[in-house]
Design a protein around this motif. Structure first.
Motif, mmCIF file in Angstrom:
data_model
loop_
_atom_site.group_PDB
_atom_site.id
_atom_site.type_symbol
_atom_site.label_atom_id
_atom_site.label_comp_id
_atom_site.label_asym_id
_atom_site.label_seq_id
_atom_site.Cartn_x
_atom_site.Cartn_y
_atom_site.Cartn_z
ATOM 1 N N ALA A 1 -9.438 -37.803 -0.073
ATOM 2 C CA ALA A 1 -8.727 -36.559 0.235
ATOM 3 C C ALA A 1 -8.750 -35.614 -0.954
ATOM 4 N N PHE A 2 -8.589 -36.170 -2.164
ATOM 5 C CA PHE A 2 -8.605 -35.338 -3.366
ATOM 6 C C PHE A 2 -9.983 -34.711 -3.574
ATOM 7 N N ALA A 3 -11.026 -35.493 -3.311
ATOM 8 C CA ALA A 3 -12.383 -34.968 -3.473
ATOM 9 C C ALA A 3 -12.686 -33.857 -2.475
ATOM 10 N N ILE A 4 -11.993 -33.856 -1.342
ATOM 11 C CA ILE A 4 -12.259 -32.848 -0.304
ATOM 12 C C ILE A 4 -11.317 -31.653 -0.417
ATOM 13 N N PHE A 5 -10.017 -31.913 -0.630
ATOM 14 C CA PHE A 5 -9.017 -30.854 -0.497
ATOM 15 C C PHE A 5 -8.378 -30.420 -1.815
ATOM 16 N N SER A 6 -8.856 -30.900 -2.951
ATOM 17 C CA SER A 6 -8.301 -30.446 -4.229
ATOM 18 C C SER A 6 -8.827 -29.048 -4.555
ATOM 19 N N THR A 7 -8.382 -28.489 -5.678
ATOM 20 C CA THR A 7 -8.774 -27.132 -6.059
ATOM 21 C C THR A 7 -10.282 -26.991 -6.181
ATOM 22 N N GLU A 8 -10.945 -28.009 -6.724
ATOM 23 C CA GLU A 8 -12.390 -27.972 -6.890
ATOM 24 C C GLU A 8 -13.099 -28.859 -5.870
ATOM 25 N N GLY A 9 -12.386 -29.191 -4.796
ATOM 26 C CA GLY A 9 -12.953 -30.062 -3.786
ATOM 27 C C GLY A 9 -13.936 -29.373 -2.869
ATOM 28 N N PHE A 10 -14.496 -30.149 -1.957
ATOM 29 C CA PHE A 10 -15.539 -29.650 -1.059
ATOM 30 C C PHE A 10 -15.017 -28.532 -0.156
ATOM 31 N N PHE A 11 -13.784 -28.682 0.351
ATOM 32 C CA PHE A 11 -13.251 -27.699 1.292
ATOM 33 C C PHE A 11 -13.077 -26.341 0.611
ATOM 34 N N SER A 12 -12.488 -26.339 -0.588
ATOM 35 C CA SER A 12 -12.318 -25.078 -1.319
ATOM 36 C C SER A 12 -13.667 -24.482 -1.677
ATOM 37 N N TRP A 13 -14.609 -25.326 -2.086
ATOM 38 C CA TRP A 13 -15.951 -24.840 -2.429
ATOM 39 C C TRP A 13 -16.623 -24.175 -1.231
ATOM 40 N N ALA A 14 -16.478 -24.797 -0.041
ATOM 41 C CA ALA A 14 -17.104 -24.227 1.159
ATOM 42 C C ALA A 14 -16.473 -22.886 1.517
ATOM 43 N N LEU A 15 -15.141 -22.796 1.456
ATOM 44 C CA LEU A 15 -14.477 -21.525 1.784
ATOM 45 C C LEU A 15 -14.810 -20.452 0.756
ATOM 46 N N LEU A 16 -14.920 -20.834 -0.527
ATOM 47 C CA LEU A 16 -15.320 -19.874 -1.549
ATOM 48 C C LEU A 16 -16.738 -19.369 -1.303
ATOM 49 N N SER A 17 -17.612 -20.268 -0.926
ATOM 50 C CA SER A 17 -19.006 -19.894 -0.686
ATOM 51 C C SER A 17 -19.129 -18.942 0.503
ATOM 52 N N LEU A 18 -18.288 -19.139 1.501
ATOM 53 C CA LEU A 18 -18.326 -18.293 2.687
ATOM 54 C C LEU A 18 -17.513 -17.016 2.521
#
Length: 481
Positions: free
Chosen positions: A307-324
């Protein structure tokens, strides 16, 4: 040929079994522990504790060993004496099991008893001798030797079982030529489940003795006899103190809400199992079942790492939303206090859905296949068969699990909420088990209060079980207790 036991044999065998049971229980009673030959050995340790753990004997002798006030061999002798006594108790337990068999097996069991008694005499004597070693030390005042009066109890118990075994031997019939060692099937099944009953007693019922802490002003590190008895003071404090009352209210709200969501969606594993069983491809079915069952065997610490790897500040979810371009900077979604109850339910469902479906898959395999064939002949389609045959066939299993879930509504667990807890989520994630942990262990400032809350939770859970059972008998005519 079956030999019917005489009344004399029944009486002596009953006395032998009873004396063995008393000797076995005595090994778990700290007050008569023959291995406690020094005040430096914890007064709460039983013979069983001392014979399975050398540390339970040596932990209090740290300074004495460093200062050479005691020979380390003395502690080893105490440990050996405890183990020898334990071997004697184990042989008595084996004799008890053999006494449940036929005449030939009972004779073998009676032979075990004198052997166990003499071994017990030897072990108890070793413990009394070790007391003399402590008393001969030049710093006897620092070693606090205690005459092991419990050894007299064990001498008496071993003597009693020896005498009863002798009396039983003369009451047993002579062996019949060609007779085999046989155990009654009922007792065989009982002995198979006995180890699990012992484990349940040790880990479920024996800890209930700790409930007495809720009636004392307990201070860690001190013997309970040195603490003040306060009766129901902590119970009244729980309801009279406004801050404690408000926190308990919030904790109960969190517990009931998250457990309620789980109960309201407890039908999901059943539906998942039904659709899984309807898959045509066996390979795809096995793949899906494996992928959904594996998360159950992953610890919550690893789940939080994912969960931390996906939803943390530098996680995958934040990275994807930043990229989009949906957000301007990364966000730590795990630190958000919004919708915590639903988040915990989602993680719990992901982790336990496949595992919860296993019992329904087993129930589906037990449904008579002729019902499906008859329904197909009558023109029933796939979903009609599921609705009119599979679902009714699973309802009894579903209701049993539902009622058990209702009775377990306060037992939310602790691991999931502990790893996901943080200052932002704590007000809405702290369930009853986590509250008890924080109160008694994490903060460590009020173990007595934590014990009281845990005790009340167990009592209420038992009450809910009987209420749910009563509702089951009223609505379905079936009982689960």
């Amino acid at each position: 040929m079956t030999i019917v036991p005489t009344s004399r044999e029944k009486a002596t065998m009953f006395a032998l079994r009873l004396s063995i049971i008393v000797a076995f229980i005595a090994a778990f009673v700290p007050a008569i522990n023959p291995a406690r030959v020094s005040g430096l050995i914890n007064s709460n340790d039983s013979l069983f504790t001392n014979m399975v753990s050398f540390e339970s004997i040596s932990s209090g002798f740290g300074r004495a060993l460093n200062q050479n006030w005691i020979d380390p061999m003395t502690l080893t002798i105490i440990y050996i004496g405890a183990i020898v006594c334990g071997v004697a108790i184990a042989l008595l337990a084996a004799a008890f099991c053999l006494s449940l068999g036929n005449a030939k097996l009972r004779r073998l069991g009676v032979i075990f008893v004198p052997i166990a008694a003499f071994i017990g005499f030897a072990g108890t004597t070793v413990l009394r001798v070790s007391y003399g070693f402590l008393y001969d030390s030049p710093r006897v005042d620092m070693l606090q030797p205690i005459m092991p009066n419990g050894s007299l109890v064990f001498y008496a118990l071993f003597l009693i079982v020896l005498l009863v075994a002798v009396a039983t031997w003369f009451s047993l019939p002579k062996p019949v030529a060609g007779e085999r060692y046989e155990l009654d099937p009922r007792y065989r099944l009982f002995l198979m489940i006995l180890p699990f009953l012992v484990l349940i007693f040790l880990f479920a019922y024996l800890p209930l003795w700790g409930w007495r802490l809720s009636f004392f002003d307990f201070r860690p590190g001190f013997d309970l006899s040195a603490d003040d008895f306060v009766g129901i003071q902590w119970l009244t404090f729980l309801f009279e103190n406004p801050a404690t009352r408000n926190r308990i209210g919030q904790v109960l709200t969190n517990t009931l809400a998250m457990s309620g969501i789980g109960i309201a969606t407890s039908w999901l594993p059943m539906v998942f199992a039904i659709f899984l069983s309807e898959m045509r491809s066996r390979k795809l079915k096995r793949t899906v079942q494996t992928l959904t069952t594996v998360p159950n065997f992953i610890s919550w610490v690893l789940v939080y790492s994912v969960a931390f790897a996906i939803f943390s500040t530098e996680g995958f979810f934040s990275w994807a939303l930043l990229s989009l371009g949906f957000i301007e900077e990364g966000q730590n979604w795990l630190m958000s206090g919004d919708h915590v109850w639903l988040k915990m339910w989602a993680w719990g469902t992901w982790k336990g859905l496949g595992w919860g479906a296993i019992i329904y898959l087993a129930a589906i395999s037990g449904i008579d296949q002729e019902l499906y064939e008859a329904a197909e002949v009558d023109g029933a389609g796939r979903f009609s068969k599921m609705w009119h045959i599979t679902v009714p066939g699973l309802l009894s299993t579903f209701f049993v699990l539902l009622l058990l879930g209702i009775s377990n509504v306060l037992n939310s667990g602790i691991e999931q909420y502990l790893v996901f807890s943080n200052p932002m989520t704590e007000p809405t994630i702290e369930v009853l088990d986590l509250y008890v942990y924080n109160l008694g262990i994490a903060q460590g400032d009020n173990i007595s209060m934590a014990t009281l809350v845990g005790m009340l939770k167990s009592v209420i859970s038992i009450m809910l079980l009987f209420v749910a059972n009563g509702a089951s008998k009223l609505l379905r005519g079936e009982s689960i207790v």
